[in-house]
Design a protein around this motif. Structure first.
Motif, PDB file in Angstrom:
ATOM      1  N   LYS A   1      -1.917  10.963 -12.748  1.00  0.00           N
ATOM      2  CA  LYS A   1      -3.096  10.080 -12.825  1.00  0.00           C
ATOM      3  C   LYS A   1      -2.761   8.786 -13.555  1.00  0.00           C
ATOM      4  N   LEU A   2      -2.030   8.901 -14.641  1.00  0.00           N
ATOM      5  CA  LEU A   2      -1.644   7.721 -15.401  1.00  0.00           C
ATOM      6  C   LEU A   2      -0.762   6.797 -14.570  1.00  0.00           C
ATOM      7  N   HIS A   3       0.202   7.383 -13.864  1.00  0.00           N
ATOM      8  CA  HIS A   3       1.119   6.560 -13.070  1.00  0.00           C
ATOM      9  C   HIS A   3       0.409   5.932 -11.863  1.00  0.00           C
ATOM     10  N   MET A   4      -0.573   6.643 -11.287  1.00  0.00           N
ATOM     11  CA  MET A   4      -1.357   6.050 -10.203  1.00  0.00           C
ATOM     12  C   MET A   4      -2.194   4.886 -10.726  1.00  0.00           C
TER      13      MET A   4
ATOM     14  N   ASP B   1       6.389   8.834  -6.696  1.00  0.00           N
ATOM     15  CA  ASP B   1       7.637   8.756  -7.449  1.00  0.00           C
ATOM     16  C   ASP B   1       7.762   7.476  -8.275  1.00  0.00           C
ATOM     17  N   LYS B   2       6.908   6.501  -7.989  1.00  0.00           N
ATOM     18  CA  LYS B   2       6.959   5.248  -8.739  1.00  0.00           C
ATOM     19  C   LYS B   2       6.218   5.435 -10.064  1.00  0.00           C
ATOM     20  N   LYS B   3       6.954   5.325 -11.150  1.00  0.00           N
ATOM     21  CA  LYS B   3       6.423   5.593 -12.486  1.00  0.00           C
ATOM     22  C   LYS B   3       6.310   4.300 -13.288  1.00  0.00           C
ATOM     23  N   ASN B   4       5.361   4.309 -14.208  1.00  0.00           N
ATOM     24  CA  ASN B   4       5.195   3.198 -15.124  1.00  0.00           C
ATOM     25  C   ASN B   4       6.341   3.234 -16.135  1.00  0.00           C
TER      26      ASN B   4
ATOM     27  N   ASN C   1      -2.056   0.920  -9.632  1.00  0.00           N
ATOM     28  CA  ASN C   1      -3.264   0.162  -9.282  1.00  0.00           C
ATOM     29  C   ASN C   1      -3.409  -1.077 -10.158  1.00  0.00           C
ATOM     30  N   VAL C   2      -3.138  -0.939 -11.460  1.00  0.00           N
ATOM     31  CA  VAL C   2      -3.203  -2.074 -12.376  1.00  0.00           C
ATOM     32  C   VAL C   2      -2.171  -3.130 -11.976  1.00  0.00           C
ATOM     33  N   ASP C   3      -0.964  -2.683 -11.664  1.00  0.00           N
ATOM     34  CA  ASP C   3       0.073  -3.628 -11.216  1.00  0.00           C
ATOM     35  C   ASP C   3      -0.370  -4.378  -9.968  1.00  0.00           C
TER      36      ASP C   3
ATOM     37  N   PHE D   1       0.826  -1.209   0.000  1.00  0.00           N
ATOM     38  CA  PHE D   1       0.000   0.000   0.000  1.00  0.00           C
ATOM     39  C   PHE D   1       0.860   1.258   0.000  1.00  0.00           C
ATOM     40  N   LYS D   2       1.969   1.216   0.705  1.00  0.00           N
ATOM     41  CA  LYS D   2       2.879   2.364   0.715  1.00  0.00           C
ATOM     42  C   LYS D   2       3.411   2.608  -0.699  1.00  0.00           C
ATOM     43  N   ASP D   3       3.786   1.537  -1.385  1.00  0.00           N
ATOM     44  CA  ASP D   3       4.263   1.665  -2.765  1.00  0.00           C
ATOM     45  C   ASP D   3       3.162   2.185  -3.698  1.00  0.00           C
ATOM     46  N   LEU D   4       1.926   1.765  -3.455  1.00  0.00           N
ATOM     47  CA  LEU D   4       0.803   2.251  -4.269  1.00  0.00           C
ATOM     48  C   LEU D   4       0.641   3.759  -4.152  1.00  0.00           C
TER      49      LEU D   4
END
Length: 143
Positions: free
Chosen positions: A64-67, A49-52, A71-73, A42-45
């Motif tokens: 929004k896209l990276h969030m 800074d975590k990008k696709n 979520n998809v991951d 959940f912290k990673d979600l």
């Protein structure tokens, strides 16, 4: 000298170790235990800074896209994660500076136990807390 807070801290940590030692699968536990086990996920979600990898270069600022990607991951790995062993971290316990009944209820809820478990004893817990505070602050010295 051991305090009531020490007792609860020991007890809650023992409970967490026991749950982890049971080698239960995530799909076998209640949602509070599952949420604790997934705390790093959940912290990673929530990490902006975590990008696709696909869009990291072309759309680096599209939050929004990276969030959505995070979520998809998460959802694509959910079945696998649910089959994994529960691993509750001990740092989910926060007894704060004073073990008030509200802190006790919060902790019980966090680790998947009935948060009303000690409701009948709240008066006694308040008495102990008040006596402890008076002793700690020099107001009460007897006994």
């Amino acid at each position: 000298m051991h305090t009531l807070k020490d007792f609860f801290n020991f007890s809650f940590n023992l409970y967490i170790r026991t749950i982890n030692d049971q080698k239960l699968k995530c799909e076998e536990v209640n949602y509070s235990i599952l949420a604790c086990s997934f705390s790093k996920i959940f912290k990673d979600l929530r990490n902006p800074d975590k990008k696709n990898n696909i869009f990291r270069r072309n759309l680096p600022d599209d939050s929004k896209l990276h969030m959505l990607s995070r979520n998809v991951d998460f959802l694509s790995e959910l079945d696998t994660k649910m089959a994994e062993q529960v691993n509750m971290p001990s740092d989910v316990i926060d007894l704060e500076s004073n073990l008030k009944p509200s802190v006790l209820r919060k902790t019980l809820f966090t680790i998947g136990l009935d948060h009303e478990l000690f409701r009948d004893h709240e008066g006694k817990i308040h008495q102990l807390l008040n006596k402890r505070n008076k002793i700690a602050h020099g107001e009460y010295r007897a006994g």
